[in-house]
Every structure is written in C-alpha cells, then in structure tokens.
Design a protein around this motif. Sequence first.
Motif, mmCIF file in Angstrom:
data_model
loop_
_atom_site.group_PDB
_atom_site.id
_atom_site.type_symbol
_atom_site.label_atom_id
_atom_site.label_comp_id
_atom_site.label_asym_id
_atom_site.label_seq_id
_atom_site.Cartn_x
_atom_site.Cartn_y
_atom_site.Cartn_z
ATOM 1 N N MET A 1 0.670 -1.330 -0.187
ATOM 2 C CA MET A 1 -0.188 0.325 0.080
ATOM 3 C C MET A 1 1.011 0.632 0.164
ATOM 4 O O MET A 1 1.678 1.324 0.530
ATOM 5 C CB MET A 1 -0.856 0.294 1.116
ATOM 6 N N LYS A 2 0.451 1.845 -0.282
ATOM 7 C CA LYS A 2 1.514 3.549 -0.465
ATOM 8 C C LYS A 2 1.711 4.593 0.501
ATOM 9 O O LYS A 2 0.003 3.919 1.300
ATOM 10 C CB LYS A 2 0.396 4.293 -1.966
ATOM 11 N N LYS A 3 2.253 4.849 0.778
ATOM 12 C CA LYS A 3 2.496 5.678 1.921
ATOM 13 C C LYS A 3 1.447 7.495 1.907
ATOM 14 O O LYS A 3 2.034 8.041 0.950
ATOM 15 C CB LYS A 3 3.374 5.774 2.717
ATOM 16 N N LYS A 4 0.475 7.386 2.687
ATOM 17 C CA LYS A 4 0.060 8.717 2.587
ATOM 18 C C LYS A 4 -0.466 9.306 4.116
ATOM 19 O O LYS A 4 -0.469 8.389 5.003
ATOM 20 C CB LYS A 4 -1.446 7.931 1.961
ATOM 21 N N ILE A 5 -0.589 10.862 3.894
ATOM 22 C CA ILE A 5 -0.846 11.184 4.748
ATOM 23 C C ILE A 5 -2.746 12.018 4.621
ATOM 24 O O ILE A 5 -2.340 12.562 3.833
ATOM 25 C CB ILE A 5 -0.149 12.881 5.545
ATOM 26 N N ARG A 6 -3.303 11.748 5.876
ATOM 27 C CA ARG A 6 -4.832 12.231 4.967
ATOM 28 C C ARG A 6 -4.751 13.881 6.166
ATOM 29 O O ARG A 6 -4.591 13.142 7.752
ATOM 30 C CB ARG A 6 -5.891 11.327 5.478
ATOM 31 N N LEU A 7 -5.282 14.996 5.721
ATOM 32 C CA LEU A 7 -5.628 15.729 6.649
ATOM 33 C C LEU A 7 -6.617 16.030 6.463
ATOM 34 O O LEU A 7 -7.366 16.607 5.238
ATOM 35 C CB LEU A 7 -4.747 17.326 6.212
ATOM 36 N N GLU A 8 -7.152 16.879 8.006
ATOM 37 C CA GLU A 8 -8.485 17.073 8.153
ATOM 38 C C GLU A 8 -9.024 18.331 8.614
ATOM 39 O O GLU A 8 -8.107 18.606 9.722
ATOM 40 C CB GLU A 8 -9.698 15.951 8.419
ATOM 41 N N ILE A 9 -9.369 19.170 7.913
ATOM 42 C CA ILE A 9 -9.567 20.638 8.767
ATOM 43 C C ILE A 9 -11.097 21.030 8.910
ATOM 44 O O ILE A 9 -12.304 21.236 8.626
ATOM 45 C CB ILE A 9 -9.286 21.750 7.856
ATOM 46 N N THR A 10 -10.918 21.274 10.702
ATOM 47 C CA THR A 10 -12.499 21.186 10.734
ATOM 48 C C THR A 10 -12.577 22.338 11.540
ATOM 49 O O THR A 10 -12.036 23.432 10.996
ATOM 50 C CB THR A 10 -12.599 20.557 12.777
ATOM 51 N N ALA A 11 -14.437 22.126 11.118
ATOM 52 C CA ALA A 11 -14.771 23.617 11.044
ATOM 53 C C ALA A 11 -14.335 24.826 12.162
ATOM 54 O O ALA A 11 -14.842 25.670 11.893
ATOM 55 C CB ALA A 11 -16.327 23.705 11.506
ATOM 56 N N ALA A 12 -14.055 24.231 12.926
ATOM 57 C CA ALA A 12 -13.057 24.697 14.429
ATOM 58 C C ALA A 12 -11.840 25.232 14.068
ATOM 59 O O ALA A 12 -11.268 25.517 14.731
ATOM 60 C CB ALA A 12 -13.561 23.643 15.932
ATOM 61 N N GLY A 13 -11.694 25.008 13.346
ATOM 62 C CA GLY A 13 -10.118 25.309 12.765
ATOM 63 C C GLY A 13 -9.096 24.188 13.508
ATOM 64 O O GLY A 13 -7.723 24.318 12.762
ATOM 65 N N GLU A 14 -9.217 22.853 13.956
ATOM 66 C CA GLU A 14 -8.444 22.374 13.720
ATOM 67 C C GLU A 14 -8.071 21.353 12.716
ATOM 68 O O GLU A 14 -9.025 21.084 11.923
ATOM 69 C CB GLU A 14 -9.073 21.166 15.009
ATOM 70 N N ILE A 15 -7.228 20.753 13.271
ATOM 71 C CA ILE A 15 -6.293 20.174 11.966
ATOM 72 C C ILE A 15 -5.650 18.507 12.358
ATOM 73 O O ILE A 15 -5.306 18.905 13.710
ATOM 74 C CB ILE A 15 -4.749 20.995 11.605
ATOM 75 N N ARG A 16 -6.624 17.471 11.434
ATOM 76 C CA ARG A 16 -6.670 15.975 11.989
ATOM 77 C C ARG A 16 -5.779 15.451 10.975
ATOM 78 O O ARG A 16 -6.123 15.318 10.220
ATOM 79 C CB ARG A 16 -7.778 16.009 12.293
ATOM 80 N N ALA A 17 -4.975 14.533 11.232
ATOM 81 C CA ALA A 17 -3.668 13.414 10.104
ATOM 82 C C ALA A 17 -4.616 12.723 10.811
ATOM 83 O O ALA A 17 -3.985 12.265 11.746
ATOM 84 C CB ALA A 17 -2.526 15.072 10.531
ATOM 85 N N LYS A 18 -4.292 11.518 9.488
ATOM 86 C CA LYS A 18 -4.095 10.212 9.830
ATOM 87 C C LYS A 18 -3.068 9.331 8.827
ATOM 88 O O LYS A 18 -3.179 9.998 7.612
ATOM 89 C CB LYS A 18 -5.423 10.038 9.314
ATOM 90 N N THR A 19 -2.403 9.365 9.615
ATOM 91 C CA THR A 19 -1.490 7.906 8.495
ATOM 92 C C THR A 19 -1.807 6.883 7.797
ATOM 93 O O THR A 19 -2.688 6.429 8.420
ATOM 94 C CB THR A 19 -0.249 8.053 8.946
ATOM 95 N N ILE A 20 -1.620 6.900 6.388
ATOM 96 C CA ILE A 20 -2.331 5.143 5.546
ATOM 97 C C ILE A 20 -1.328 4.651 5.254
ATOM 98 O O ILE A 20 -0.076 4.930 4.202
ATOM 99 C CB ILE A 20 -3.045 5.763 4.997
ATOM 100 N N GLY A 21 -0.533 3.433 5.404
ATOM 101 C CA GLY A 21 -0.331 2.754 5.034
ATOM 102 C C GLY A 21 1.114 2.715 5.565
ATOM 103 O O GLY A 21 2.798 1.981 4.475
ATOM 104 N N MET A 22 1.549 2.815 6.945
ATOM 105 C CA MET A 22 2.565 3.081 7.577
ATOM 106 C C MET A 22 2.295 1.727 8.681
ATOM 107 O O MET A 22 1.443 2.378 9.119
ATOM 108 C CB MET A 22 2.669 4.801 7.620
#
Length: 75
Positions: A1-22
């Motif tokens: 699986m290819k390594k990725k980082i998924r970023l999400e910016i919430t309405a409150a301005g929080e930044i969430r990151a999730k790694t994929i394939g690591m």
Amino acid sequence: MKKKIRLEITAAGEIRAKTIGMNDEECLDYVEILEELLDAETIDSTFTEEFLRAQQHQYQEEQTEVKQQTEVKGE
C-alpha cells in the motif's frame, strides 16, 4: 500500500492528520514535519488500528521465536 497522510480541517479550525500505509513507528517521524508545515502544535495523538495490529503481530512472532528456541534447548 502506498504511504499517505490524510489531513482534515474541521469547522473549528482543528487540523487532524491520519497516516495510511505505515505499519510501524515511521508515522511518528511525520509529526514534527506536519507541525512545522502547518505552523501547528500536536494536542493529542493516538496510534491507528494499522499500527496496533502490526505491533500485535510482531509481538506474537517474537513469542513464537522464543518458544521455539526454548524447545530446541530442551527447557
């Protein structure tokens, strides 16, 4: 699986990151990089299910190896 980082910016301005394939602690290397790139500070961090499964698998392999070595020595 290819390594990725998924970023999400919430309405409150929080930044969430999730790694994929690591599947090891490699994902931790990206925390500081993301903080610098996003001018952000880590508030909370948890391991993904992928990481926990890999850790459990590694532990089971190590236990099997120890058991086999013990049997070979006749203990």
